[in-house]
Design a protein around this motif. Structure first.
Motif, PDB file in Angstrom:
ATOM      1  N   ALA A  35       0.823  -1.212   0.000  1.00  0.00           N
ATOM      2  CA  ALA A  35       0.000   0.000   0.000  1.00  0.00           C
ATOM      3  C   ALA A  35       0.858   1.264   0.000  1.00  0.00           C
ATOM      4  O   ALA A  35       0.442   2.293  -0.525  1.00  0.00           O
ATOM      5  N   ILE A  36       2.064   1.181   0.577  1.00  0.00           N
ATOM      6  CA  ILE A  36       2.970   2.335   0.536  1.00  0.00           C
ATOM      7  C   ILE A  36       3.639   2.415  -0.835  1.00  0.00           C
ATOM      8  O   ILE A  36       3.679   3.463  -1.471  1.00  0.00           O
ATOM      9  N   GLY A  37       4.120   1.265  -1.293  1.00  0.00           N
ATOM     10  CA  GLY A  37       4.858   1.232  -2.558  1.00  0.00           C
ATOM     11  C   GLY A  37       4.020   1.629  -3.763  1.00  0.00           C
ATOM     12  O   GLY A  37       4.543   2.183  -4.736  1.00  0.00           O
ATOM     13  N   VAL A  38       2.725   1.373  -3.711  1.00  0.00           N
ATOM     14  CA  VAL A  38       1.883   1.624  -4.886  1.00  0.00           C
ATOM     15  C   VAL A  38       1.738   3.118  -5.169  1.00  0.00           C
ATOM     16  O   VAL A  38       1.382   3.515  -6.275  1.00  0.00           O
ATOM     17  N   TRP A  39       2.044   3.967  -4.182  1.00  0.00           N
ATOM     18  CA  TRP A  39       1.915   5.411  -4.394  1.00  0.00           C
ATOM     19  C   TRP A  39       3.168   6.019  -5.026  1.00  0.00           C
ATOM     20  O   TRP A  39       3.182   7.208  -5.347  1.00  0.00           O
ATOM     21  N   LYS A  40       4.220   5.216  -5.189  1.00  0.00           N
ATOM     22  CA  LYS A  40       5.428   5.734  -5.839  1.00  0.00           C
ATOM     23  C   LYS A  40       5.105   6.046  -7.301  1.00  0.00           C
ATOM     24  O   LYS A  40       4.607   5.186  -8.028  1.00  0.00           O
ATOM     25  N   SER A  41       5.399   7.269  -7.724  1.00  0.00           N
ATOM     26  CA  SER A  41       5.041   7.646  -9.098  1.00  0.00           C
ATOM     27  C   SER A  41       6.250   7.708 -10.027  1.00  0.00           C
ATOM     28  O   SER A  41       6.100   7.780 -11.234  1.00  0.00           O
ATOM     29  N   LYS A  42       7.464   7.727  -9.460  1.00  0.00           N
ATOM     30  CA  LYS A  42       8.663   7.768 -10.304  1.00  0.00           C
ATOM     31  C   LYS A  42       9.796   7.041  -9.582  1.00  0.00           C
ATOM     32  O   LYS A  42       9.750   6.899  -8.348  1.00  0.00           O
ATOM     33  N   PRO A  43      10.797   6.588 -10.317  1.00  0.00           N
ATOM     34  CA  PRO A  43      11.902   5.854  -9.670  1.00  0.00           C
ATOM     35  C   PRO A  43      12.637   6.741  -8.655  1.00  0.00           C
ATOM     36  O   PRO A  43      12.866   7.922  -8.907  1.00  0.00           O
ATOM     37  N   ILE A  44      12.965   6.161  -7.511  1.00  0.00           N
ATOM     38  CA  ILE A  44      13.729   6.890  -6.503  1.00  0.00           C
ATOM     39  C   ILE A  44      14.845   5.966  -6.002  1.00  0.00           C
ATOM     40  O   ILE A  44      14.735   4.743  -6.111  1.00  0.00           O
ATOM     41  N   PRO A  45      15.926   6.530  -5.447  1.00  0.00           N
ATOM     42  CA  PRO A  45      16.988   5.675  -4.910  1.00  0.00           C
ATOM     43  C   PRO A  45      16.519   4.997  -3.618  1.00  0.00           C
ATOM     44  O   PRO A  45      15.504   5.381  -3.043  1.00  0.00           O
ATOM     45  N   SER A  46      17.270   3.997  -3.189  1.00  0.00           N
ATOM     46  CA  SER A  46      16.929   3.312  -1.933  1.00  0.00           C
ATOM     47  C   SER A  46      17.969   3.636  -0.871  1.00  0.00           C
ATOM     48  O   SER A  46      18.496   2.755  -0.205  1.00  0.00           O
ATOM     49  N   ALA A  47      18.245   4.921  -0.715  1.00  0.00           N
ATOM     50  CA  ALA A  47      19.318   5.328   0.195  1.00  0.00           C
ATOM     51  C   ALA A  47      18.886   5.276   1.654  1.00  0.00           C
ATOM     52  O   ALA A  47      19.708   5.054   2.538  1.00  0.00           O
ATOM     53  N   THR A  48      17.596   5.499   1.908  1.00  0.00           N
ATOM     54  CA  THR A  48      17.133   5.526   3.302  1.00  0.00           C
ATOM     55  C   THR A  48      16.155   4.385   3.538  1.00  0.00           C
ATOM     56  O   THR A  48      15.695   3.732   2.592  1.00  0.00           O
ATOM     57  N   PHE A  49      15.830   4.183   4.802  1.00  0.00           N
ATOM     58  CA  PHE A  49      14.876   3.131   5.153  1.00  0.00           C
ATOM     59  C   PHE A  49      13.538   3.368   4.449  1.00  0.00           C
ATOM     60  O   PHE A  49      12.952   2.467   3.857  1.00  0.00           O
ATOM     61  N   PHE A  50      13.049   4.619   4.518  1.00  0.00           N
ATOM     62  CA  PHE A  50      11.734   4.894   3.940  1.00  0.00           C
ATOM     63  C   PHE A  50      11.754   4.743   2.425  1.00  0.00           C
ATOM     64  O   PHE A  50      10.802   4.229   1.822  1.00  0.00           O
ATOM     65  N   GLN A  51      12.866   5.155   1.787  1.00  0.00           N
ATOM     66  CA  GLN A  51      12.955   4.977   0.334  1.00  0.00           C
ATOM     67  C   GLN A  51      12.953   3.497  -0.025  1.00  0.00           C
ATOM     68  O   GLN A  51      12.333   3.093  -1.012  1.00  0.00           O
TER      69      GLN A  51
END
Lengths: 153, 108
Positions: free
Chosen positions: A24-40
């Protein structure tokens, strides 16, 4: 036996809440982002991979919940009424309704994730998943609180 | 792709509305008495313990949803594409609001 099923029901619900929350959190991602932090990293999950697990866990949790539900009616609801803890009775009523409506949402939820291309029906997929997540969170929290209250009365 | 989503969304929607309507209007033609382990269409005496309607409402909702879902297969294709996907969450969300409204008396 009922205690074992209740514990198993709770454990399955914990796995389910983890999976559906990620999705449910991931589905709101609209563009690629890095995975540098826990939340990312949390946002970067591939939501589609959770669908079958969520569906299976939801069905199993609901079936076991249905098996142990009569025990709640016999052993817990009366105590709650005697102690006049009406909010707990109402919360459990919401839990039973939310759980079953969420179960009925699973076919379209599964279809949206598995058969419709991820670039299509994005808003419907987001809101469908968010609503199921809301139901899972509500049912788990209510179940946990009722279990604690039962231990106290 | 939408051809199958629309009937599934109709199933979900009709199930949710019929299930909760059965609860709200106390339509429970069959009751389960867990203390006795009996299923009955009659009101049993108080000694039989509390009655449960939940399983009945699920069955009624499922049958209504299935019938409506099958009927939705026959609906025009443009209707499928226009409302299919959003029906899957709009009606359940509306039923959730209905539930919160009906159940609010427990929290007052």
């Amino acid at each position: 036996m009922i205690t074992v099923l209740l514990i198993f029901h709770g454990l399955l619900a914990l796995f389910l809440i983890g999976a559906i929350t990620h999705q449910a959190i991931g589905v709101w991602k609209s563009k690629p982002i890095p995975s540098a932090t826990f939340f990312q990293s949390l946002v970067n999950v591939r939501g589609g991979t959770y669908t079958n697990v969520v569906t299976i866990l939801y069905v199993m949790t609901a079936i076991i919940g249905g098996i142990i539900y009569p025990s709640y009616v016999l052993d817990v609801k009366g105590n709650l009424a005697d102690a006049q803890i009406n909010a707990a009775i109402g919360a459990f009523e919401l839990k039973e309704h939310f759980a079953i409506v969420g179960l009925a949402m699973l076919p379209s939820y599964w279809y949206l994730w598995k058969k419709v291309p991820l670039t299509e029906q994005v808003l419907a997929r987001r809101l469908n998943t968010a609503l199921i997540a809301l139901m899972v969170w509500t049912t788990l929290v209510v179940g946990h609180v009722i279990n604690n209250i039962k231990g106290l009365i | 792709m939408m051809n199958r989503l629309f009937p599934l969304a109709v199933f979900t929607s009709v199930f949710a509305v019929v299930y909760y309507a059965c609860f709200v209007f106390s339509y429970t033609p069959v009751r389960f008495y867990p203390l006795m382990g009996e299923i009955s269409t009659q009101d049993l005496p108080r000694t039989a313990g509390p009655a449960m309607g939940w399983f009945t409402w699920i069955v009624i909702g499922s049958v209504a949803g299935l019938v409506a879902g099958i009927a939705a297969l026959l609906a025009p294709k443009n209707m499928h594409e226009r409302i299919g996907a959003h029906l899957s969450w709009i009606v359940p969300a509306g039923v959730v609001v209905w539930m919160l409204w009906v159940e609010k008396h427990w929290f007052m």
